[in-house]
Design an enzyme around this catalytic site. Structure first.
Site, PDB file in Angstrom:
ATOM      1  N   GLU A  53      50.437  35.878  69.397  1.00  0.00           N
ATOM      2  CA  GLU A  53      49.365  36.840  69.680  1.00  0.00           C
ATOM      3  C   GLU A  53      48.606  36.419  70.930  1.00  0.00           C
ATOM      4  OE1 GLU A  53      46.364  37.582  66.622  1.00  0.00           O
ATOM      5  OE2 GLU A  53      45.148  38.675  68.090  1.00  0.00           O
TER       6      GLU A  53
ATOM      7  N   HIS B  55      50.388  32.914  58.792  1.00  0.00           N
ATOM      8  CA  HIS B  55      49.253  33.226  59.651  1.00  0.00           C
ATOM      9  C   HIS B  55      48.626  31.959  60.228  1.00  0.00           C
ATOM     10  CE1 HIS B  55      44.843  34.547  59.901  1.00  0.00           C
ATOM     11  NE2 HIS B  55      45.465  35.216  60.848  1.00  0.00           N
ATOM     12  N   ARG B  56      48.727  31.778  61.527  1.00  0.00           N
ATOM     13  CA  ARG B  56      48.286  30.551  62.215  1.00  0.00           C
ATOM     14  C   ARG B  56      49.017  29.335  61.623  1.00  0.00           C
ATOM     15  NH1 ARG B  56      41.695  31.728  61.960  1.00  0.00           N
ATOM     16  NH2 ARG B  56      41.858  33.972  62.225  1.00  0.00           N
TER      17      ARG B  56
ATOM     18  N   HIS C   5      42.881  29.814  68.163  1.00  0.00           N
ATOM     19  CA  HIS C   5      42.401  31.167  67.834  1.00  0.00           C
ATOM     20  C   HIS C   5      41.107  31.528  68.555  1.00  0.00           C
ATOM     21  CE1 HIS C   5      40.247  34.199  65.431  1.00  0.00           C
ATOM     22  NE2 HIS C   5      41.438  34.689  65.198  1.00  0.00           N
TER      23      HIS C   5
ATOM     24  N   ASP D 166      48.180  32.036  67.874  1.00  0.00           N
ATOM     25  CA  ASP D 166      47.307  32.658  68.882  1.00  0.00           C
ATOM     26  C   ASP D 166      47.348  31.860  70.168  1.00  0.00           C
ATOM     27  OD1 ASP D 166      45.975  34.568  66.952  1.00  0.00           O
ATOM     28  OD2 ASP D 166      45.530  32.657  65.997  1.00  0.00           O
TER      29      ASP D 166
ATOM     30  N   ASP E  56      48.237  33.368  54.794  1.00  0.00           N
ATOM     31  CA  ASP E  56      47.945  31.953  55.036  1.00  0.00           C
ATOM     32  C   ASP E  56      48.757  31.061  54.108  1.00  0.00           C
ATOM     33  OD1 ASP E  56      45.969  32.827  56.757  1.00  0.00           O
ATOM     34  OD2 ASP E  56      44.392  32.713  55.247  1.00  0.00           O
TER      35      ASP E  56
ATOM     36  N   GLU F  42      52.931  32.951  62.818  1.00  0.00           N
ATOM     37  CA  GLU F  42      52.084  33.736  63.721  1.00  0.00           C
ATOM     38  C   GLU F  42      51.157  32.737  64.379  1.00  0.00           C
ATOM     39  OE1 GLU F  42      48.356  36.016  64.760  1.00  0.00           O
ATOM     40  OE2 GLU F  42      48.566  34.292  63.453  1.00  0.00           O
TER      41      GLU F  42
ATOM     42  N   LYS G  21      45.412  36.388  72.799  1.00  0.00           N
ATOM     43  CA  LYS G  21      44.004  36.609  72.473  1.00  0.00           C
ATOM     44  C   LYS G  21      43.252  37.058  73.723  1.00  0.00           C
ATOM     45  CE  LYS G  21      43.162  35.864  68.139  1.00  0.00           C
ATOM     46  NZ  LYS G  21      42.994  37.099  67.378  1.00  0.00           N
TER      47      LYS G  21
HETATM   48  O1  G3P Z   1      48.436  38.795  63.018  1.00  0.00           O
HETATM   49  C1  G3P Z   1      47.256  39.330  62.583  1.00  0.00           C
HETATM   50  C2  G3P Z   1      46.093  38.430  62.689  1.00  0.00           C
HETATM   51  O2  G3P Z   1      46.459  37.207  63.235  1.00  0.00           O
HETATM   52  C3  G3P Z   1      44.967  39.017  63.470  1.00  0.00           C
HETATM   53  O3  G3P Z   1      43.796  38.365  63.188  1.00  0.00           O
HETATM   54  O4  G3P Z   1      41.911  37.020  63.925  1.00  0.00           O
HETATM   55  O5  G3P Z   1      43.689  35.981  62.570  1.00  0.00           O
HETATM   56  O6  G3P Z   1      44.130  36.566  64.927  1.00  0.00           O
HETATM   57  P1  G3P Z   1      43.382  36.910  63.682  1.00  0.00           P
HETATM   58 CA    CA Z   2      46.344  35.975  65.208  1.00  0.00          CA
END
Ligand code: G3P
Ligand code: CA
Length: 285
Positions: free
Chosen positions: A137, A36-37, A78, A65, A256, A63, A139
């Site tokens: 992702e 995640h990120r 993000h 953003d 994470d 993942e 945004k």
């Molecule tokens: O992939 C799911 C997650 O990334 C969504 O939440 O706010 O971390 O982008 P956020």
């Molecule tokens: Ca995300």
């Protein structure tokens, strides 16, 4: 009166014991690990350092953003502004790549990462190619005119040796993205329940669903699988949640800091209480 209550109490207790035993014997299913990120517990989120860490740790995917800069470049960050994750201030949409590249995106996390920069998406594509998959992702694409088209154009022309997927919370932008780049798997992020009608209709453009972990149940996953979706859960951070998601049989876990735990009876017994606590915290947040 007392006598008539006892069988009820006994059946509740037996029911709970049976539920616990059957839960315990559900197999822990394999899953795709999704950083995640990047490996954001160990390095500043959405930077080349956090993506490098995820590659080293053997994650299957990162993942990340994306947002549009003032000069219409896709940058990896993000928040809508740079305040939390850099030493600067201002909205991404009001800053050019030249402005953004002057910022330090690592010191807020640790002095060891001083000088880390906000990456361009093209830089991440180059870094990851052949080493790790990517889930990009978009945004707020609905508020950033041109973003969906720019991303589709880039991915249509980019030859990567990695698996690339694109997701967003925004249904219409994902529909548009799928039309523009049908070969790239498209997914929807979900933070509320989806009924059968919508589950069926979104399948026209989406092949995976990234779902808040507290919304997931075995029956939802079974239904989604009937339509051919893959299900990813976000964002998993606690040890018991990994085993819980593996028992539910999600296809991917977004975390994470990957932890594949040795499962223990203790976690099985307390999972319902820990889930309850998570739910209350989430509702109060
Ligand atoms: O992939 C799911 C997650 O990334 C969504 O939440 O706010 O971390 O982008 P956020
Ligand atoms: Ca995300």
């Amino acid at each position: 009166m007392l006598v008539s209550k006892k069988p009820v109490l006994l059946s509740v207790v037996i029911g709970m014991i049976l539920m616990t035993i059957s839960y315990f014997f559900q197999p822990l299913m394999p899953f795709k690990s999704i950083a995640h990120r990047g490996a954001s517990a160990l390095a500043p989120e959405n930077t080349l350092a956090s993506f490098e860490k995820a590659i080293e740790m053997g994650f299957d995917y990162i993942e990340l953003d994306v947002r549009l800069s003032k000069d219409k470049q896709l940058v990896v960050i993000h928040d809508a502004n740079v305040l939390r994750t850099t030493d600067g201030e201002g909205l991404i949409e009001e800053l050019t790549v030249k402005d953004l590249k002057k910022l330090d995106a690592g010191s807020w996390f640790s002095p060891a990462y001083a000088g880390e920069k906000i990456p361009l998406l093209t830089e991440v594509l180059k870094q990851a190619s052949g080493k790790i998959g990517m889930i990009i992702e978009m945004k707020s694409p609905e508020n950033q005119p041109g973003m969906t088209e720019i991303l589709a154009d880039l991915l249509n022309s980019y030859k990567s040796e990695s698996q690339i997927k694109v997701q967003s919370f925004h249904i219409n932008e994902m529909k548009k993205f799928h039309k523009l780049a049908p070969q790239i798997p498209a997914g929807l992020l979900l933070s509320k329940h989806l009924d059968l009608f919508h589950l069926a209709s979104y399948r026209d453009f989406a092949s995976f669903l990234s779902v808040h972990h507290l919304l997931l149940s075995k029956s939802f996953i079974n239904q989604a699988e009937l339509f051919g979706y893959e299900i990813y859960s976000w964002t998993i951070s606690k040890q018991y949640q990994f085993a819980d998601m593996q028992r539910l049989g999600v296809h991917g876990i977004i975390s994470d800091d990957e932890k594949r735990i040795p499962d223990s009876i203790m976690y099985v017994l307390i999972t319902p209480f820990l889930k309850g606590q998570d739910l209350i915290r989430t509702l109060l947040a």
